[in-house]
Design a protein around this motif. Structure first.
Motif, PDB file in Angstrom:
ATOM      1  N   SER A 144       1.842   8.934  -7.402  1.00  0.00           N
ATOM      2  CA  SER A 144       0.702   8.045  -7.142  1.00  0.00           C
ATOM      3  C   SER A 144       0.430   7.153  -8.351  1.00  0.00           C
ATOM      4  CB  SER A 144      -0.549   8.865  -6.817  1.00  0.00           C
ATOM      5  OG  SER A 144      -0.418   9.576  -5.607  1.00  0.00           O
ATOM      6  N   LYS A 186       0.742   3.042  -8.648  1.00  0.00           N
ATOM      7  CA  LYS A 186      -0.378   2.195  -9.063  1.00  0.00           C
ATOM      8  C   LYS A 186       0.003   1.329 -10.256  1.00  0.00           C
ATOM      9  CE  LYS A 186      -4.707   0.865  -9.020  1.00  0.00           C
ATOM     10  NZ  LYS A 186      -5.281   0.124  -7.881  1.00  0.00           N
ATOM     11  N   GLU A 246      -6.929  14.732 -10.617  1.00  0.00           N
ATOM     12  CA  GLU A 246      -8.055  13.944 -11.127  1.00  0.00           C
ATOM     13  C   GLU A 246      -8.063  13.936 -12.655  1.00  0.00           C
ATOM     14  OE1 GLU A 246      -9.995  12.024  -9.605  1.00  0.00           O
ATOM     15  OE2 GLU A 246     -10.418  12.715  -7.571  1.00  0.00           O
ATOM     16  N   VAL A 255      -3.214   5.915  -2.184  1.00  0.00           N
ATOM     17  CA  VAL A 255      -3.979   7.064  -1.712  1.00  0.00           C
ATOM     18  C   VAL A 255      -3.107   8.308  -1.852  1.00  0.00           C
ATOM     19  CG1 VAL A 255      -5.078   8.151   0.295  1.00  0.00           C
ATOM     20  CG2 VAL A 255      -5.325   5.682  -0.088  1.00  0.00           C
ATOM     21  N   SER A 261       0.845  -1.192   0.000  1.00  0.00           N
ATOM     22  CA  SER A 261       0.000   0.000   0.000  1.00  0.00           C
ATOM     23  C   SER A 261       0.881   1.242   0.000  1.00  0.00           C
ATOM     24  CB  SER A 261      -0.908   0.000   1.231  1.00  0.00           C
ATOM     25  OG  SER A 261      -0.152  -0.116   2.430  1.00  0.00           O
ATOM     26  N   PRO A 305      -3.626  -0.609  -1.918  1.00  0.00           N
ATOM     27  CA  PRO A 305      -4.204   0.552  -2.607  1.00  0.00           C
ATOM     28  C   PRO A 305      -3.203   1.701  -2.670  1.00  0.00           C
ATOM     29  CG  PRO A 305      -4.897   0.534  -0.329  1.00  0.00           C
ATOM     30  CD  PRO A 305      -4.079  -0.724  -0.522  1.00  0.00           C
ATOM     31  N   SER A 337      -7.783  13.010  -1.951  1.00  0.00           N
ATOM     32  CA  SER A 337      -8.588  13.842  -1.051  1.00  0.00           C
ATOM     33  C   SER A 337      -7.728  14.937  -0.440  1.00  0.00           C
ATOM     34  CB  SER A 337      -9.197  13.000   0.076  1.00  0.00           C
ATOM     35  OG  SER A 337      -8.221  12.671   1.049  1.00  0.00           O
ATOM     36  N   GLY A 385     -10.684   6.775 -10.667  1.00  0.00           N
ATOM     37  CA  GLY A 385     -11.284   5.879  -9.683  1.00  0.00           C
ATOM     38  C   GLY A 385     -10.353   4.822  -9.144  1.00  0.00           C
ATOM     39  N   GLU A 386      -9.136   4.724  -9.687  1.00  0.00           N
ATOM     40  CA  GLU A 386      -8.188   3.697  -9.258  1.00  0.00           C
ATOM     41  C   GLU A 386      -7.304   4.170  -8.104  1.00  0.00           C
ATOM     42  OE1 GLU A 386      -7.989   0.541 -10.543  1.00  0.00           O
ATOM     43  OE2 GLU A 386      -9.828   1.097 -11.594  1.00  0.00           O
ATOM     44  N   GLU A 403      -7.317   6.844  -4.726  1.00  0.00           N
ATOM     45  CA  GLU A 403      -8.157   7.678  -3.869  1.00  0.00           C
ATOM     46  C   GLU A 403      -7.454   9.003  -3.596  1.00  0.00           C
ATOM     47  OE1 GLU A 403      -9.786   7.781   0.720  1.00  0.00           O
ATOM     48  OE2 GLU A 403      -9.308   5.839  -0.183  1.00  0.00           O
TER      49      GLU A 403
END
Length: 306
Positions: free
Chosen positions: A184, A188, A209, A196, A172, A194, A224, A219-220, A222
């Motif tokens: 990021s 991935k 985004e 983040v 992760s 995951p 924020s 959507g793969e 996260e």
């Protein structure tokens, strides 16, 4: 004159040469829409640019403000930040600017770059291929959130690439101060799960985004604006490629996000700040694995003891 044109301001700093890197980083942190460094040698024969005094550099940056009052507040905030960073500033000018030809000229200099053994980053207007067994990241970051060419991003990308190559599982990853989400996306694509990304700047996340969508990763990952001390859980790899004084500020929220046995990558640190950051982060259960350098920037790899 349109209202849009009136919102643009040209900021000019004349600073002691030793403070150039930190001053440029501050301007980016304040969301500059482009930063140019004018040194004494580069512009010595250019009669259209005023001579740069010996021992100094001139920084020119562009910002957009809604009102003159906002521009005035920015000037006060920047002056304070320069002082807090001990950057000797000989002059600071902030004035409205209407010629925006610079806004797209930077694209001439953004070319595909291999920033780790398995990751290449480039703009959508260039034709380039992923390295064997690796990934291609397409990015059009606007002006202020990173293209992957900075030494700190490359240092983090190289370490991240190696860590993921050595790990047969899917570790992760938490990307703190993710900006345009380059790291990021690399994480991935190279097998992390995951992933983040967090950033306090909502505009940066809008750019991130958009980058995810361009790279078929919507959507793969996260994303924020959650502060690091409010992030739930721990992560096998935590990346924090931010300015050194921010790393120090978020230390207490950052360290607990690293899982036992996990790795913390810290960058955004100049060579002059290396020992201060080592003193702050090594210990309390964290050991230094390595400290790599590109130019005047360093990147720490720390491991949390089990």
């Amino acid at each position: 004159m349109t209202q849009e044109a009136e919102n643009w301001y040209r900021v000019e700093l004349l600073i002691e040469e030793s403070g150039t890197t930190n001053a440029a980083s501050l301007l980016w942190e304040f969301d500059a829409a482009g930063v140019e460094i004018q040194d004494r040698e580069t512009y010595a024969d250019d009669e259209t640019i005023a001579p740069v005094p010996e021992g100094t550099n001139r920084l020119v940056a562009f910002f957009q403000f809604e009102t003159p009052g906002a521009a005035a507040q920015f000037e006060r905030d920047l002056t304070s930040a320069l002082g807090d960073a001990d950057i000797v500033t000989l002059s600071l000018q902030c004035a409205p600017y209407t010629d925006k030809s610079w806004e797209t000229a930077w694209k001439d200099y953004f070319k595909p770059a291999l920033i780790s053994p398995r990751a290449i980053v480039g703009p959508p207007w260039e034709d380039f291929e992923a390295p064997d067994g690796g990934t291609k990241i397409v990015i059009e970051p606007g002006m202020a959130f990173g293209t992957g060419t900075h030494e700190t991003t490359q240092l983090c990308a190289e370490k991240l690439d190696r860590l993921l190559a050595e790990n047969d599982a899917s570790p992760s990853v938490l990307d703190v101060g993710c900006g345009s989400a380059i790291l990021s996306m690399i994480a991935k694509r190279l097998g992390a799960e995951p992933v983040v990304g967090i950033d306090v700047d909502a505009t940066a996340l809008e750019v991130a985004e958009a980058n995810l969508a361009v790279n078929d990763l919507a959507g793969e990952i996260e994303l924020s604006t959650t502060p690091v001390d409010e992030v739930e859980g721990t992560y096998d790899i935590v990346i924090a490629n931010i300015l050194a004084h921010i790393l120090l500020h978020i230390r207490e929220g950052l360290l607990p996000r690293v899982a036992p046995g996990g790795i913390l990558l810290l960058s955004g640190i100049t060579e002059a700040q290396e020992q201060e950051l080592r003193d702050a982060f090594v210990g309390d259960g964290f050991v230094e694995v390595s400290c790599e350098q590109k130019g005047e920037w360093v990147c720490f790899e720390l491991r949390r003891e089990v």
